[in-house]
Scaffold this motif. Structure first.
Motif, PDB file in Angstrom:
ATOM      1  N   HIS A   1     -10.295   9.672  49.765  1.00  0.00           N
ATOM      2  CA  HIS A   1      -9.241  10.205  50.632  1.00  0.00           C
ATOM      3  C   HIS A   1      -8.386  11.214  49.872  1.00  0.00           C
ATOM      4  O   HIS A   1      -8.042  12.283  50.415  1.00  0.00           O
ATOM      5  CB  HIS A   1      -8.368   9.068  51.154  1.00  0.00           C
ATOM      6  N   ALA A   2      -8.034  10.911  48.631  1.00  0.00           N
ATOM      7  CA  ALA A   2      -7.215  11.817  47.823  1.00  0.00           C
ATOM      8  C   ALA A   2      -7.948  13.138  47.581  1.00  0.00           C
ATOM      9  O   ALA A   2      -7.346  14.219  47.655  1.00  0.00           O
ATOM     10  CB  ALA A   2      -6.846  11.157  46.502  1.00  0.00           C
ATOM     11  N   LEU A   3      -9.246  13.071  47.295  1.00  0.00           N
ATOM     12  CA  LEU A   3     -10.028  14.295  47.083  1.00  0.00           C
ATOM     13  C   LEU A   3     -10.121  15.121  48.365  1.00  0.00           C
ATOM     14  O   LEU A   3     -10.057  16.352  48.328  1.00  0.00           O
ATOM     15  CB  LEU A   3     -11.427  13.936  46.577  1.00  0.00           C
ATOM     16  N   ARG A   4     -10.255  14.448  49.487  1.00  0.00           N
ATOM     17  CA  ARG A   4     -10.326  15.164  50.764  1.00  0.00           C
ATOM     18  C   ARG A   4      -8.988  15.840  51.095  1.00  0.00           C
ATOM     19  O   ARG A   4      -8.961  16.952  51.636  1.00  0.00           O
ATOM     20  CB  ARG A   4     -10.743  14.197  51.884  1.00  0.00           C
ATOM     21  N   GLU A   5      -7.880  15.173  50.765  1.00  0.00           N
ATOM     22  CA  GLU A   5      -6.576  15.792  50.979  1.00  0.00           C
ATOM     23  C   GLU A   5      -6.410  17.032  50.110  1.00  0.00           C
ATOM     24  O   GLU A   5      -5.866  18.050  50.545  1.00  0.00           O
ATOM     25  CB  GLU A   5      -5.468  14.779  50.682  1.00  0.00           C
ATOM     26  N   LEU A   6      -6.882  16.952  48.868  1.00  0.00           N
ATOM     27  CA  LEU A   6      -6.862  18.121  47.990  1.00  0.00           C
ATOM     28  C   LEU A   6      -7.687  19.250  48.598  1.00  0.00           C
ATOM     29  O   LEU A   6      -7.241  20.409  48.659  1.00  0.00           O
ATOM     30  CB  LEU A   6      -7.411  17.747  46.614  1.00  0.00           C
ATOM     31  N   CYS A   7      -8.869  18.922  49.061  1.00  0.00           N
ATOM     32  CA  CYS A   7      -9.764  19.917  49.646  1.00  0.00           C
ATOM     33  C   CYS A   7      -9.127  20.583  50.863  1.00  0.00           C
ATOM     34  O   CYS A   7      -9.154  21.812  51.004  1.00  0.00           O
ATOM     35  CB  CYS A   7     -11.082  19.250  50.034  1.00  0.00           C
ATOM     36  N   ARG A   8      -8.520  19.802  51.718  1.00  0.00           N
ATOM     37  CA  ARG A   8      -7.892  20.353  52.923  1.00  0.00           C
ATOM     38  C   ARG A   8      -6.744  21.309  52.571  1.00  0.00           C
ATOM     39  O   ARG A   8      -6.589  22.365  53.198  1.00  0.00           O
ATOM     40  CB  ARG A   8      -7.380  19.220  53.811  1.00  0.00           C
ATOM     41  N   LYS A   9      -5.951  20.924  51.592  1.00  0.00           N
ATOM     42  CA  LYS A   9      -4.839  21.787  51.208  1.00  0.00           C
ATOM     43  C   LYS A   9      -5.337  23.106  50.643  1.00  0.00           C
ATOM     44  O   LYS A   9      -4.802  24.178  50.960  1.00  0.00           O
ATOM     45  CB  LYS A   9      -3.954  21.074  50.181  1.00  0.00           C
ATOM     46  N   LEU A  10      -6.369  23.052  49.839  1.00  0.00           N
ATOM     47  CA  LEU A  10      -6.934  24.270  49.259  1.00  0.00           C
ATOM     48  C   LEU A  10      -7.570  25.143  50.331  1.00  0.00           C
ATOM     49  O   LEU A  10      -7.514  26.374  50.252  1.00  0.00           O
ATOM     50  CB  LEU A  10      -7.957  23.906  48.189  1.00  0.00           C
TER      51      LEU A  10
ATOM     52  N   ILE B   1     -12.798  23.330  45.933  1.00  0.00           N
ATOM     53  CA  ILE B   1     -13.241  22.870  47.259  1.00  0.00           C
ATOM     54  C   ILE B   1     -14.683  22.379  47.197  1.00  0.00           C
ATOM     55  O   ILE B   1     -15.009  21.300  47.701  1.00  0.00           O
ATOM     56  CB  ILE B   1     -13.096  24.004  48.291  1.00  0.00           C
ATOM     57  N   THR B   2     -15.536  23.162  46.562  1.00  0.00           N
ATOM     58  CA  THR B   2     -16.951  22.805  46.523  1.00  0.00           C
ATOM     59  C   THR B   2     -17.207  21.630  45.586  1.00  0.00           C
ATOM     60  O   THR B   2     -18.183  20.899  45.750  1.00  0.00           O
ATOM     61  CB  THR B   2     -17.793  24.031  46.108  1.00  0.00           C
ATOM     62  N   SER B   3     -16.314  21.403  44.626  1.00  0.00           N
ATOM     63  CA  SER B   3     -16.421  20.202  43.793  1.00  0.00           C
ATOM     64  C   SER B   3     -16.295  18.952  44.651  1.00  0.00           C
ATOM     65  O   SER B   3     -16.975  17.945  44.414  1.00  0.00           O
ATOM     66  CB  SER B   3     -15.337  20.201  42.715  1.00  0.00           C
ATOM     67  N   VAL B   4     -15.442  19.034  45.665  1.00  0.00           N
ATOM     68  CA  VAL B   4     -15.266  17.895  46.567  1.00  0.00           C
ATOM     69  C   VAL B   4     -16.414  17.821  47.572  1.00  0.00           C
ATOM     70  O   VAL B   4     -17.003  16.759  47.782  1.00  0.00           O
ATOM     71  CB  VAL B   4     -13.915  17.988  47.304  1.00  0.00           C
TER      72      VAL B   4
END
Length: 256
Positions: free
Chosen positions: A201-210, A243-246
């Motif tokens: 979930h934390a990684l997805r939140e990072l991805c969404r913000k980016l 983003i692509t890391s996630v």
């Protein structure tokens, strides 16, 4: 003695010879106390209705509507079309997983060989302000890169995820700073494959913000492509890598 209102066996049986006694004085035994508790519980209505029930329901509906509206805006920001110059190519995306895995293994080998020097200290796990100052001192020079490696070698997975969450919250809504990108990249690489639901979930939140930052950079109303690439080309590259890391590195391709 069974339950005071039925013949069912109680979870905590009370002997049949126990009585409630004089309720105006303290119970004489543990059994008498339990009996009084059960009698009080049985005397309560099975359903309690709030006095301001209608207003509470209205507030809940209004809050829910605002929440759904914010979700709709969130999705519109994520799904708006991107200018071609801010998007990675399909070939780059396809090759990323192999490259990412190689980078993770490389960092793991480096960390295995990295000895944390005596006297090297990081803030404690709960010192958010101290960690923020520590991270933003990073500029990408050789000495600060050593500090990052020493930090990564000194912390565990839990602290690495905590830093990812904190840095995600520190990132502005319209720009990824260099220090933020450097730390997030190393922290994302630092993670092992054993991620739980909260980690994902934390990684997805990072991805969404980016993704929202990337969308704002590539908005047609912005400056010309050449100006954007001149001043924000490195930032776009860092955003795409993270983003692509996630999405490819940790299997969250639905966010692409």
């Amino acid at each position: 003695m069974g339950d005071v209102t039925s013949n069912q066996r109680s979870a905590l049986p009370i002997p049949g010879n126990v009585t409630a006694g004089d309720l105006s004085i303290a119970p004489e035994s543990g059994e008498q106390y339990m009996l009084r508790v059960r009698m009080e519980a049985v005397s309560m209505p099975s359903v309690s209705v709030a006095e301001n029930r209608d207003q509470m329901l209205l507030d809940a509906i209004n809050n829910g509507s605002r929440h759904l509206a914010s979700i709709d805006v969130y999705r519109k920001d994520e799904d708006q079309p991107l200018a071609d110059f801010v998007k990675p190519s399909e070939r780059w995306l396809e090759e990323f997983s192999t490259w990412f895995d190689a980078q993770r293994k490389r960092l793991s080998r480096v960390l295995d060989q990295t000895a944390v020097p005596d006297g090297f200290d990081t803030p404690t796990s709960g010192q958010v302000r101290e960690w923020k100052s520590f991270c933003y001192e990073t500029s990408g020079h050789s000495e600060t890169n050593k500090a990052i490696l020493h930090t990564l070698a000194a912390i565990d997975q839990v602290m690495a995820m905590r830093l990812i969450k904190w840095i995600t919250s520190w990132v502005a809504t319209d720009k990824l700073q260099r220090a933020e990108g450097i730390w997030l990249w190393h922290l994302v690489l630092r993670l092992d494959g054993l991620l739980d639901h909260d980690d994902i979930h934390a990684l997805r939140e990072l991805c969404r913000k980016l993704k929202r930052i990337r969308a704002s950079i590539g908005c047609p109303s912005q400056d010309s492509m050449s100006n954007i690439l001149l001043y924000r080309g490195d930032e776009i590259a860092a955003i795409n890598i993270l983003i692509t890391s996630v999405t490819r590195g940790y299997g969250q391709r639905d966010l692409e």
